[in-house]
Design a protein around this motif. Structure first.
Motif, short mmCIF file in Angstrom:
data_model
loop_
_atom_site.label_atom_id
_atom_site.label_comp_id
_atom_site.label_asym_id
_atom_site.label_seq_id
_atom_site.Cartn_x
_atom_site.Cartn_y
_atom_site.Cartn_z
N UNK A 85 0.82 -1.19 0.00
CA UNK A 85 0.00 0.00 0.00
C UNK A 85 0.86 1.24 0.00
N UNK A 86 0.19 2.38 -0.02
CA UNK A 86 0.90 3.64 0.00
C UNK A 86 1.27 4.03 1.42
N UNK A 87 1.77 5.28 1.52
CA UNK A 87 2.24 5.71 2.83
C UNK A 87 1.19 6.50 3.60
N UNK A 88 0.05 6.78 2.94
CA UNK A 88 -0.96 7.57 3.63
C UNK A 88 -1.49 6.87 4.87
N UNK A 89 -1.67 7.62 5.94
CA UNK A 89 -2.16 7.03 7.19
C UNK A 89 -3.47 7.67 7.63
N UNK A 90 -3.93 8.71 6.89
CA UNK A 90 -5.17 9.38 7.26
C UNK A 90 -6.39 8.56 6.87
N UNK A 91 -7.54 9.11 7.18
CA UNK A 91 -8.79 8.43 6.88
C UNK A 91 -9.13 8.59 5.41
N UNK A 92 -9.62 7.50 4.79
CA UNK A 92 -9.98 7.54 3.38
C UNK A 92 -11.19 8.42 3.16
N UNK A 93 -11.18 9.15 2.04
CA UNK A 93 -12.29 9.99 1.65
C UNK A 93 -12.86 9.43 0.34
N UNK A 94 -13.95 8.66 0.40
CA UNK A 94 -14.46 7.98 -0.78
C UNK A 94 -15.06 8.90 -1.82
N UNK A 95 -15.25 10.16 -1.49
CA UNK A 95 -15.85 11.10 -2.44
C UNK A 95 -14.83 12.03 -3.09
N UNK A 96 -13.59 11.95 -2.65
CA UNK A 96 -12.56 12.84 -3.19
C UNK A 96 -12.10 12.34 -4.55
N UNK A 97 -11.60 13.27 -5.37
CA UNK A 97 -11.01 12.92 -6.67
C UNK A 97 -9.49 12.90 -6.54
N UNK A 98 -8.84 12.03 -7.29
CA UNK A 98 -7.39 11.95 -7.30
C UNK A 98 -6.88 12.43 -8.66
N UNK A 99 -5.61 12.87 -8.67
CA UNK A 99 -5.02 13.46 -9.87
C UNK A 99 -3.87 12.59 -10.34
N UNK A 100 -3.96 12.10 -11.57
CA UNK A 100 -2.99 11.16 -12.13
C UNK A 100 -2.40 11.73 -13.41
N UNK A 101 -1.09 11.67 -13.52
CA UNK A 101 -0.40 12.20 -14.70
C UNK A 101 -0.54 11.28 -15.91
N UNK A 102 -0.80 11.87 -17.07
CA UNK A 102 -0.72 11.17 -18.35
C UNK A 102 -0.12 12.13 -19.37
N UNK A 146 1.23 12.86 -0.71
CA UNK A 146 0.83 12.45 0.64
C UNK A 146 -0.69 12.33 0.75
N UNK A 147 -1.40 12.66 -0.32
CA UNK A 147 -2.85 12.72 -0.27
C UNK A 147 -3.53 11.45 -0.77
N UNK A 148 -2.74 10.43 -1.12
CA UNK A 148 -3.32 9.17 -1.59
C UNK A 148 -2.57 8.00 -0.94
N UNK A 149 -3.21 6.84 -0.96
CA UNK A 149 -2.58 5.61 -0.49
C UNK A 149 -3.07 4.45 -1.34
N UNK A 150 -2.46 3.29 -1.11
CA UNK A 150 -2.79 2.08 -1.89
C UNK A 150 -2.65 2.32 -3.38
N UNK A 151 -1.55 2.97 -3.75
CA UNK A 151 -1.27 3.23 -5.16
C UNK A 151 -0.54 2.04 -5.76
N UNK A 152 -1.13 1.43 -6.77
CA UNK A 152 -0.52 0.27 -7.42
C UNK A 152 -0.58 0.45 -8.93
N UNK A 153 0.44 -0.05 -9.61
CA UNK A 153 0.46 -0.04 -11.06
C UNK A 153 0.59 -1.46 -11.56
N UNK A 167 -8.06 8.15 -1.65
CA UNK A 167 -7.71 9.52 -1.26
C UNK A 167 -7.68 9.61 0.26
N UNK A 168 -6.74 10.37 0.78
CA UNK A 168 -6.60 10.53 2.22
C UNK A 168 -7.05 11.92 2.62
N UNK A 169 -7.95 11.98 3.57
CA UNK A 169 -8.48 13.28 4.01
C UNK A 169 -7.57 13.88 5.08
#
Length: 534
Positions: free
Chosen positions: A27-44, A512-519, A532-534
């Protein structure tokens, strides 16, 4: 190419022993509470297309993976399992029955039926539509009748609807890996709303594609800026753990890296080469690595006289010190490649190119001069992919070892480079990256080197190679198929239409705003796992 397929940015190679990259599976390094309604930003990078049958590069594939759900996906052993399909079966490897899971709907509310797959596949296979992935329907009966300027038919004779949730696919020849192919982007369905008339894609559809996946479009594709999607709550499969994704388009990897460091971007899929040496310090445990399927090559326009001789092409390969570039430019984060397929697939062999992969400047120069190689070499690459450093290093080696003039030429975007090479405009040698469409040795050979391959941009054609591929496809089992594919790879080693350079691994980072990032192996962030981590 899913590509998977053609890769825009510098792919960072795979350790042959997959366990070396085990840190990528956690998993990622985030330790905060997950925010299921937040959007994440991914580079392409800027996608070339967003129509499933026309998308054969990794940035477009990442977006479509949000909007569509595949018939099958792959487990940890690279074996297919059903997703949007309830079952994919065959008793003879020639006639396949696909039964769809009930409950899927498109984002406009249309119920997903067998017709949606048949319409999409027929559109993709019909030659006048000019779809980049048309090649992937070649194995289906009737494909030949859909080719040419004035095709004899408009629909594949091998596709038959059984009922609303079932259809059959009849192949021209048995193919044991057909189920495996169905995880590829080209096999996504299209809604009725995508067409303005039967077989005619509605103008502007790809600016806001309607799919049946876990996310739906939010607005339209803002070119060179972003593509936004939001969670589709009616999706019947596993729901994502975020409310949406902003796929942010970057022209320069270093700008994306700076944004990750400042928490203005959540995921960079490829750490720029110039930041590799400091990434572990900059990001700590947010610098991640995992296995990938990518392969970087330099490709020859074999249709140009100066590069038409295999002897010239092999001499250039011998003049390149892969090991030195891997060490000096990529800080040993890559593995030199001397074969045409990746170590992640069954049938891989080390060093299939033999002497052409051995760094031997004296032998290279003598062979180059004897074969009448050109006095000037141009290496073209996409400027939005972080390739300048290794292209410059390669040019310096060719200057020193062959006594030629060498220049690197950057096209602004990967899509621009693809457009030029597809039109056979003079670009000299050009860099290509391949990420597999589906886990098979054949996928590294057919699309890239067969005469009508979807990503054969170099004009390479060898009838014996095509024959061996066809025989491998008809083989009754994997072992027999691999024997044919290996024989085909041996022909590539004789002809050398491209120079294998490096195998890739995912070297990525996150905020620091996301966790469980996998490719995954296909250069895609797993959109069902990221939080997303709140």
């Amino acid at each position: 190419m899913r590509v998977r397929r053609l890769a825009a940015w510098t792919a960072l190679p795979l350790a042959v022993t997959l366990g070396l990259a085990a840190c990528g599976s956690g998993g990622g390094s985030g330790t905060g509470q997950s925010d299921p309604d937040a959007a994440v930003r991914i580079e392409i990078a800027e996608p070339q297309h967003l129509v499933p049958t026309n998308t054969n590069e990794t940035s477009g594939s990442q977006v479509l993976a949000a909007l569509f759900s595949p018939l099958v996906d792959y487990d940890e052993a690279n074996k297919p399992y059903e997703v949007a399909a309830e079952s994919v079966t065959s008793s003879d490897n020639r006639v396949w029955t696909v039964k769809l899971r009930d409950g899927y709907t498109f984002h406009n509310g249309e119920k997903v039926t067998a017709d949606n797959y048949l319409d999409a596949w027929n559109y993709g296979a019909y030659a006048p539509n000019g779809q980049n992935s048309s090649y992937f329907f070649e194995k289906i009966a009737g494909y030949a009748d859909l080719q040419g300027d004035k095709p004899a038919a408009e629909r594949l004779s091998g596709l038959k609807k059984v009922d609303d949730l079932t259809f059959t696919v009849t192949l021209t020849e048995p193919y044991s890996e057909f189920k495996t192919m169905l995880g590829y982007t080209a096999f996504y369905p299209l809604p009725k709303a995508a067409f303005s008339a039967p077989g005619v894609l509605k103008e502007g559809y790809e600016q806001a594609p309607v799919g049946q996946g876990p996310f739906r479009m939010k607005g339209s594709w803002q070119h060179d800026a972003k593509v936004e999607v939001e969670r589709y709550d009616a999706f019947p499969g596993e729901q994502p753990k975020v409310g949406g994704v902003e796929f942010r388009i970057y022209q320069q990897p270093t700008a994306a890296y700076a944004d990750v460091l400042s928490d203005n971007l959540d995921v960079i899929k490829t750490i720029p080469t110039e930041n590799l040496s400091t990434a572990a310090t900059d990001l700590g445990d947010r610098f991640r690595q995992s296995p990938a399927s990518s392969l970087q090559v330099l490709a020859f326009p074999t249709f140009q006289k100066e590069f038409s001789k295999p002897e010239v092409r092999k001499a250039i390969s011998m003049a390149i010190d892969r090991d030195e570039i891997t060490k000096s430019i990529f800080k040993d984060s890559q593995q030199p490649a001397r074969s045409f397929v990746s170590p992640v697939v069954a049938g891989y062999r080390e060093n299939t190119i033999g002497a052409a992969g051995e760094f031997d400047p004296a032998k290279a120069k003598a062979a180059y001069e004897a074969a009448g190689g050109p006095k000037k070499i141009e290496l073209s690459y996409n400027g939005d992919g972080g390739h300048k450093d290794w292209i410059d290093a390669t040019c310096n080696q060719l200057k020193a070892n062959l006594g030629v003039e060498c220049v690197g030429t950057a096209e602004p975007k990967f899509a621009d480079l693809l457009t030029k090479v597809k039109a056979k405009q003079p670009v000299g040698l050009f860099r290509m990256g391949w990420v597999m469409d589906y886990p098979s040795m054949e996928n590294y050979l057919g699309p890239l080197y067969s005469t009508n391959g979807s990503s054969n941009y170099y004009g390479y054609s060898n009838p014996e190679f095509d024959k061996l591929l066809a025989e491998g496809a008809k083989a009754p089992n994997e072992e027999a198929a691999i024997a044919k594919y290996q024989a085909a790879e041996d022909l590539l080693a004789e002809d050398m239409p491209v120079i294998p350079l490096r195998y890739g691994q995912n070297n990525f980072g996150h905020s620091t705003k996301v966790k469980n990032v996998q490719m995954d192996l296909f250069d895609r962030v797993d959109l069902l796992k990221i939080e997303a981590v709140s």
